[in-house]
Design a protein around this motif. Structure first.
Motif, PDB file in Angstrom:
ATOM      1  N   VAL A  41       0.849  -1.187   0.000  1.00 51.26           N
ATOM      2  CA  VAL A  41       0.000   0.000   0.000  1.00 51.26           C
ATOM      3  C   VAL A  41       0.886   1.240   0.000  1.00 51.26           C
ATOM      4  CG1 VAL A  41      -1.926  -1.137   1.186  1.00 51.26           C
ATOM      5  CG2 VAL A  41      -0.208   0.077   2.523  1.00 51.26           C
ATOM      6  N   THR A  42       0.330   2.346  -0.454  1.00 47.77           N
ATOM      7  CA  THR A  42       1.044   3.614  -0.431  1.00 47.77           C
ATOM      8  C   THR A  42       0.247   4.600   0.419  1.00 47.77           C
ATOM      9  OG1 THR A  42       1.889   3.198  -2.643  1.00 47.77           O
ATOM     10  CG2 THR A  42       2.012   5.474  -1.853  1.00 47.77           C
ATOM     11  N   ILE A  43       0.905   5.151   1.422  1.00 48.01           N
ATOM     12  CA  ILE A  43       0.287   6.149   2.302  1.00 48.01           C
ATOM     13  C   ILE A  43       1.250   7.310   2.424  1.00 48.01           C
ATOM     14  CG2 ILE A  43      -0.576   6.616   4.630  1.00 48.01           C
ATOM     15  CD1 ILE A  43      -1.306   3.619   4.789  1.00 48.01           C
ATOM     16  N   LEU A  44       0.735   8.509   2.193  1.00 46.61           N
ATOM     17  CA  LEU A  44       1.561   9.721   2.221  1.00 46.61           C
ATOM     18  C   LEU A  44       2.752   9.589   1.274  1.00 46.61           C
ATOM     19  CD1 LEU A  44       1.530  10.583   6.022  1.00 46.61           C
ATOM     20  CD2 LEU A  44       0.640  12.024   4.189  1.00 46.61           C
ATOM     21  N   GLY A  45       2.535   8.931   0.145  1.00 44.18           N
ATOM     22  CA  GLY A  45       3.585   8.785  -0.845  1.00 44.18           C
ATOM     23  C   GLY A  45       4.643   7.759  -0.508  1.00 44.18           C
ATOM     24  N   GLN A  46       4.481   7.085   0.609  1.00 35.99           N
ATOM     25  CA  GLN A  46       5.459   6.081   1.068  1.00 35.99           C
ATOM     26  C   GLN A  46       4.864   4.693   0.899  1.00 35.99           C
ATOM     27  OE1 GLN A  46       8.512   6.911   2.598  1.00 35.99           O
ATOM     28  NE2 GLN A  46       9.037   4.747   2.731  1.00 35.99           N
ATOM     29  N   GLN A  56      -8.379  10.663   4.180  1.00 33.54           N
ATOM     30  CA  GLN A  56      -8.374  11.475   5.402  1.00 33.54           C
ATOM     31  C   GLN A  56      -7.185  12.436   5.423  1.00 33.54           C
ATOM     32  OE1 GLN A  56     -10.973  11.418   7.709  1.00 33.54           O
ATOM     33  NE2 GLN A  56     -11.805  10.200   6.040  1.00 33.54           N
ATOM     34  N   VAL A  57      -6.036  11.950   4.999  1.00 30.42           N
ATOM     35  CA  VAL A  57      -4.846  12.808   4.922  1.00 30.42           C
ATOM     36  C   VAL A  57      -5.092  13.932   3.916  1.00 30.42           C
ATOM     37  CG1 VAL A  57      -2.415  12.909   4.225  1.00 30.42           C
ATOM     38  CG2 VAL A  57      -3.217  11.031   5.658  1.00 30.42           C
ATOM     39  N   ALA A  58      -5.704  13.602   2.794  1.00 31.47           N
ATOM     40  CA  ALA A  58      -5.981  14.614   1.765  1.00 31.47           C
ATOM     41  C   ALA A  58      -6.897  15.703   2.311  1.00 31.47           C
ATOM     42  CB  ALA A  58      -6.598  13.959   0.529  1.00 31.47           C
ATOM     43  N   THR A  82       4.754  16.062   6.712  1.00 36.13           N
ATOM     44  CA  THR A  82       4.238  14.695   6.784  1.00 36.13           C
ATOM     45  C   THR A  82       3.847  14.294   8.201  1.00 36.13           C
ATOM     46  OG1 THR A  82       5.597  14.107   4.895  1.00 36.13           O
ATOM     47  CG2 THR A  82       4.782  12.303   6.223  1.00 36.13           C
ATOM     48  N   LEU A  83       4.695  14.576   9.181  1.00 30.51           N
ATOM     49  CA  LEU A  83       4.393  14.191  10.556  1.00 30.51           C
ATOM     50  C   LEU A  83       3.134  14.900  11.049  1.00 30.51           C
ATOM     51  CD1 LEU A  83       5.028  12.666  13.130  1.00 30.51           C
ATOM     52  CD2 LEU A  83       6.547  14.553  13.787  1.00 30.51           C
ATOM     53  N   ASN A  84       3.045  16.200  10.808  1.00 35.98           N
ATOM     54  CA  ASN A  84       1.860  16.936  11.239  1.00 35.98           C
ATOM     55  C   ASN A  84       0.613  16.441  10.517  1.00 35.98           C
ATOM     56  OD1 ASN A  84       3.148  18.495  13.148  1.00 35.98           O
ATOM     57  ND2 ASN A  84       3.535  20.190  11.745  1.00 35.98           N
ATOM     58  N   SER A  85       0.747  16.101   9.240  1.00 35.86           N
ATOM     59  CA  SER A  85      -0.379  15.545   8.492  1.00 35.86           C
ATOM     60  C   SER A  85      -0.858  14.252   9.151  1.00 35.86           C
ATOM     61  CB  SER A  85       0.015  15.229   7.050  1.00 35.86           C
ATOM     62  OG  SER A  85       0.366  16.385   6.373  1.00 35.86           O
ATOM     63  N   ALA A  86       0.084  13.407   9.491  1.00 33.74           N
ATOM     64  CA  ALA A  86      -0.257  12.125  10.114  1.00 33.74           C
ATOM     65  C   ALA A  86      -0.922  12.342  11.471  1.00 33.74           C
ATOM     66  CB  ALA A  86       0.990  11.259  10.258  1.00 33.74           C
ATOM     67  N   ILE A  87      -0.382  13.245  12.279  1.00 35.53           N
ATOM     68  CA  ILE A  87      -0.940  13.507  13.614  1.00 35.53           C
ATOM     69  C   ILE A  87      -2.347  14.081  13.500  1.00 35.53           C
ATOM     70  CG2 ILE A  87      -0.701  14.879  15.725  1.00 35.53           C
ATOM     71  CD1 ILE A  87       1.335  12.555  15.464  1.00 35.53           C
TER      72      ILE A  87
END
Length: 97
Positions: A7-12, A35-37, A47-52
Motif C-alpha cells: 500500500v502507499t500512504i503519504l507517498g510512502q 483522510q490525509v488529503a 508529513t508528521l503533522n499531516s499524520a498527527i
C-alpha cells in the motif's frame, strides 16, 4: 493465513502483513489517504503533522461512534427492561403449592 499487501500512504510504500483480505487492507489504506488529503487540502503541512492531524480526526470520529453505540445499547437495554416489567405485570407467576 497472513497476506502481504503493498500500500502507499503519504507517498510512502508499505508492505502490510495482515490476516484481513488484501482488498480490505487496500480499502483501509485508501481511507487513510482520503483522510490525509482532507487534512492537507489547501495548506502546506509536513508529513508528521499531516499524520498527527489525521490520527486526531480519525480518533475523534471513532470515539464519537463508540459513544453513540454505547448510548444505543443502553437505550435498548432500558426498553427491554420496561418490556420485561410489563410482561411480568401482565403475566404474574403462579405460586406453586
Amino acid at each position: 493465513m497472513k497476506h502481504a499487501v503493498q500500500v502507499t500512504i503519504l507517498g510512502q510504500q508499505y508492505t502490510v502483513k495482515s490476516e484481513a483480505p488484501p482488498a480490505e487492507v487496500q480499502r483501509v489504506a485508501d481511507f487513510v489517504n482520503r483522510q490525509v488529503a482532507e487534512v492537507t487540502a489547501n495548506r502546506a503541512v509536513d508529513t508528521l503533522n499531516s499524520a498527527i492531524l489525521t490520527l486526531m480526526n480519525i480518533g475523534g470520529a471513532y470515539l464519537r461512534l463508540q459513544d453513540a453505540a454505547t448510548e444505543r445499547q443502553q437505550e435498548a437495554e432500558e426498553r427491554l427492561q420496561k418490556l420485561l416489567h410489563r410482561l411480568e405485570k401482565a403475566c404474574p407467576e403462579e405460586e406453586s403449592s
